[in-house]
Scaffold this active site. Structure first.
Site, mmCIF file in Angstrom:
data_model
loop_
_atom_site.group_PDB
_atom_site.id
_atom_site.type_symbol
_atom_site.label_atom_id
_atom_site.label_comp_id
_atom_site.label_asym_id
_atom_site.label_seq_id
_atom_site.Cartn_x
_atom_site.Cartn_y
_atom_site.Cartn_z
ATOM 1 N N HIS A 116 -2.612 1.035 2.764
ATOM 2 C CA HIS A 116 -1.710 2.166 2.605
ATOM 3 C C HIS A 116 -0.954 2.378 3.904
ATOM 4 O O HIS A 116 -1.520 2.195 4.981
ATOM 5 C CB HIS A 116 -2.486 3.441 2.248
ATOM 6 N N HIS B 133 4.075 0.209 -4.751
ATOM 7 C CA HIS B 133 3.954 1.674 -4.924
ATOM 8 C C HIS B 133 3.178 1.915 -6.222
ATOM 9 O O HIS B 133 2.053 1.447 -6.370
ATOM 10 C CB HIS B 133 5.379 2.242 -4.915
ATOM 11 N N ASP C 41 -4.889 3.629 -6.414
ATOM 12 C CA ASP C 41 -4.672 2.767 -7.573
ATOM 13 C C ASP C 41 -5.833 1.816 -7.858
ATOM 14 O O ASP C 41 -5.860 1.160 -8.888
ATOM 15 C CB ASP C 41 -3.393 1.933 -7.374
HETATM 16 N N1 CMC Z 1 -3.794 -7.480 0.879
HETATM 17 C C1 CMC Z 1 -3.752 -8.329 1.936
HETATM 18 N N2 CMC Z 1 -3.167 -8.026 3.112
HETATM 19 C C2 CMC Z 1 -2.593 -6.822 3.223
HETATM 20 C C3 CMC Z 1 -2.604 -5.884 2.170
HETATM 21 C C4 CMC Z 1 -3.236 -6.236 0.964
HETATM 22 N N3 CMC Z 1 -3.261 -5.383 -0.060
HETATM 23 N N4 CMC Z 1 -1.946 -4.765 2.551
HETATM 24 C C5 CMC Z 1 -1.541 -4.996 3.804
HETATM 25 N N5 CMC Z 1 -1.939 -6.226 4.218
HETATM 26 C C6 CMC Z 1 -1.740 -6.827 5.547
HETATM 27 C C7 CMC Z 1 -0.297 -7.242 5.761
HETATM 28 O O1 CMC Z 1 -0.071 -8.554 5.354
HETATM 29 C C8 CMC Z 1 -0.155 -7.047 7.242
HETATM 30 O O2 CMC Z 1 -0.797 -8.130 7.891
HETATM 31 P P1 CMC Z 1 -0.241 -8.680 9.312
HETATM 32 O O3 CMC Z 1 -0.337 -7.530 10.255
HETATM 33 O O4 CMC Z 1 -1.124 -9.829 9.638
HETATM 34 O O5 CMC Z 1 1.188 -9.102 9.063
HETATM 35 C C9 CMC Z 1 -1.000 -5.802 7.551
HETATM 36 O O6 CMC Z 1 -1.996 -5.792 6.507
HETATM 37 C C10 CMC Z 1 -0.225 -4.495 7.518
HETATM 38 O O7 CMC Z 1 0.386 -4.393 6.248
HETATM 39 P P2 CMC Z 1 1.873 -3.910 5.988
HETATM 40 O O8 CMC Z 1 2.366 -4.583 4.761
HETATM 41 O O9 CMC Z 1 2.670 -4.048 7.251
HETATM 42 O O10 CMC Z 1 1.616 -2.371 5.743
HETATM 43 P P3 CMC Z 1 2.606 -1.374 5.034
HETATM 44 O O11 CMC Z 1 2.234 -0.032 5.516
HETATM 45 O O12 CMC Z 1 4.017 -1.790 5.244
HETATM 46 O O13 CMC Z 1 2.291 -1.541 3.459
HETATM 47 C C11 CMC Z 1 1.274 -1.253 1.341
HETATM 48 C C12 CMC Z 1 1.434 -0.704 2.771
HETATM 49 C C13 CMC Z 1 0.550 -0.243 0.485
HETATM 50 C C14 CMC Z 1 2.669 -1.507 0.729
HETATM 51 C C15 CMC Z 1 0.472 -2.583 1.400
HETATM 52 O O14 CMC Z 1 -0.789 -2.336 1.961
HETATM 53 C C16 CMC Z 1 0.338 -3.246 0.036
HETATM 54 O O15 CMC Z 1 1.240 -3.947 -0.404
HETATM 55 N N6 CMC Z 1 -0.819 -3.012 -0.688
HETATM 56 C C17 CMC Z 1 -1.011 -3.543 -2.018
HETATM 57 C C18 CMC Z 1 -0.217 -2.729 -3.022
HETATM 58 C C19 CMC Z 1 -0.844 -1.377 -3.294
HETATM 59 O O16 CMC Z 1 -2.034 -1.269 -3.527
HETATM 60 N N7 CMC Z 1 0.011 -0.334 -3.319
HETATM 61 C C20 CMC Z 1 -0.403 1.024 -3.658
HETATM 62 C C21 CMC Z 1 -0.237 1.978 -2.517
HETATM 63 S S1 CMC Z 1 -1.084 3.546 -2.844
HETATM 64 C C22 CMC Z 1 -0.264 4.208 -4.191
HETATM 65 C C23 CMC Z 1 1.031 4.808 -3.819
HETATM 66 O O17 CMC Z 1 1.011 5.862 -3.188
HETATM 67 O O18 CMC Z 1 2.059 4.234 -4.180
#
Ligand code: CMC
Length: 424
Positions: free
Chosen positions: A306, A265, A363
């Site tokens: 996201h 987050h 971010d």
């Molecule tokens: N790098 C590599 N792979 C990723 C990333 C990433 N940053 N984000 C998602 N994935 C992959 C994930 O491993 C999954 O792959 P698979 O389908 O093969 O298992 C797929 O993409 C879907 O991801 P998810 O984790 O199921 O998606 P989510 O909606 O649960 O998570 C997220 C969203 C933001 C937590 C995640 O994308 C992440 O951890 N990003 C990096 C941290 C980040 O930049 N966070 C800031 C978010 S914006 C600011 C805010 O509002 O807080």
């Protein structure tokens, strides 16, 4: 009152009718509240398809990359509004006229100082503590200082608490930073704008008071605007959940700060800069992209992806533009910006990221601007917290002002069935 009806058919059971409601925009929602009395719960870990509340504050269309506060697009607010006006909009539902705006600004300014004894709290923390750890403690402690506004059922008390939180957050953030540096706390100056005052408290000292650069103050203000609210994200949902038990607003916002801290987050802005440091050079990008794609490696491309935005994050677009403006106006040629742009280009052409709709989020570029302003990396998430405060408090107030129930999810239990304690 239902706009439509859905019917849930479960093998061997009678069909269950469920009402379906339509909002102003966005997907319809199926009201599953009656399911419990039929002996079923819904199962949605991570809230992939759950509307936890009804709200009139912020709308997001993740496919189209749309973010509206009270109907106004974030791009227009970032360009034409300022942070305190956006706070007014979030809290009250409409943009203020000139008189309402100056009264609001004046009211916020009256509350910028914190109780002098609050400073004593700082001394209990190590100077090398992470500023977010100190923020959780100090913001939570506000409820020990402002008893006179803790009646959550009194609209006036709620308003005073909202103003106090918005006004004091930059003061506390700057205090926390000064403490980490071992410098004296700088008091707020009410002749300055919200963002100028924050930079004044961060960077001036009793020995030297420099004029705050208007370029930096404008960039700071835009960063606050871009973070002001984001619908039912993890920290806002935490604030609502904590508030649903009747907890006071300062305690609820402290809970929100704790939820924001995680790298998935708000902690991502700090993590992005650390990641860029670690990558170091354009020649290493491929290696880190491979790590991000490797399911056995916990490394993720920070600032990418996201839950809601599957096309682009409109805040990231404005942030990138602001980044270009700020670095341009300051004449900074930051190699990390070049590295970030190259990383973005490579990732956006890589099938792994394309197939998963992973784009830069808010971010990704914010750290580069914050660094240019002179904010140290470990303070980045604190800035996010200060910016998000009006959103948190607007959601908390919206919930408390209407009928609400304590948030109490259920579970799919997969542990032991009942068993007897062994005889000894
Ligand atoms: N790098 C590599 N792979 C990723 C990333 C990433 N940053 N984000 C998602 N994935 C992959 C994930 O491993 C999954 O792959 P698979 O389908 O093969 O298992 C797929 O993409 C879907 O991801 P998810 O984790 O199921 O998606 P989510 O909606 O649960 O998570 C997220 C969203 C933001 C937590 C995640 O994308 C992440 O951890 N990003 C990096 C941290 C980040 O930049 N966070 C800031 C978010 S914006 C600011 C805010 O509002 O807080």
């Amino acid at each position: 009152m239902a706009d439509k009806k859905a019917q849930l058919i479960i093998e061997g059971a009678a069909p269950i009718d469920l009402p379906v409601y339509s909002g102003t925009m966005g997907p319809d929602v199926v009201d599953v509240r009656a399911l419990g009395s039929s002996g079923y719960f819904t199962f949605d870990p991570g809230f992939m398809a759950t509307s936890s509340c009804e709200s009139k504050i912020t709308y997001i269309d993740g496919d189209k990359g749309i973010l509206l506060h009270r109907g106004y697009p974030i791009e227009q607010l970032a360009e034409k509004s300022d942070f305190l006006e956006t706070c007014y909009l979030l809290l009250k539902g409409e943009l203020p006229d000139a008189e309402q705006k100056s009264k609001f600004v004046e009211t916020v300014q009256k509350h910028t100082m914190v109780h002098e004894q609050l400073k004593n709290f700082l001394n209990g923390f190590r100077r090398d503590a992470h500023p977010m750890a100190v923020m959780c403690g100090i913001v939570g402690a506000l409820s020990a200082f402002y008893h006179d506004s803790l009646d959550i059922n009194d609209a006036k008390h709620r308003e005073v608490s909202a103003i106090r939180l918005i006004a004091k957050m930059p003061t506390i953030a700057a205090m926390v930073y000064k403490y980490s540096k071992g410098e004296p706390v700088i008091y707020p100056r009410n002749d300055l704008s919200y963002s100028e005052n924050f930079l004044h408290m961060m960077f001036n000292t009793p020995c030297e008071e420099k004029k705050i650069s208007p370029v930096l103050a404008r960039a700071m203000d835009r960063i606050f605007v871009l973070h002001a609210d984001h619908e039912q994200n993890a920290s806002t949902s935490t604030v609502r959940l904590a508030g649903s038990s009747g907890a006071n607003p300062f305690a609820c916002i402290a809970a929100g700060i704790a939820a924001l801290w995680g790298p998935a987050h708000g902690g991502a802005n700090e993590a992005v800069l650390r990641m860029l440091d670690e990558i170091g050079d354009v020649s290493n990008i491929e290696k880190f992209i491979a790590k991000a794609k490797d399911k056995d490696d916990p490394f993720k491309l920070m600032g990418f992806g996201h839950r809601v935005y599957k096309n682009f994050d409109p805040r990231a677009k404005v942030m990138k533009q602001t980044c270009d403006e700020v670095l341009g106006e300051l004449g900074i040629n930051d190699p990390q910006l070049e590295l970030a742009m190259k990383l973005e280009e490579i990732a956006r052409n890589d099938p792994y990221f394309v197939e998963r709709n992973l784009y830069p989020n808010v971010d990704f570029y914010s750290g580069i601007i914050l660094k240019a302003i002179g904010i140290p990396t470990e303070m980045f998430t604190v800035i996010f917290a200060a910016g998000r405060t009006p959103g948190w408090i607007a959601h908390w107030n919206e919930m408390i002002s209407g009928p609400y129930k304590i948030g109490r999810p259920r579970q799919l239990y997969t542990g032991y069935p009942q068993r007897d304690y062994p005889s000894k």
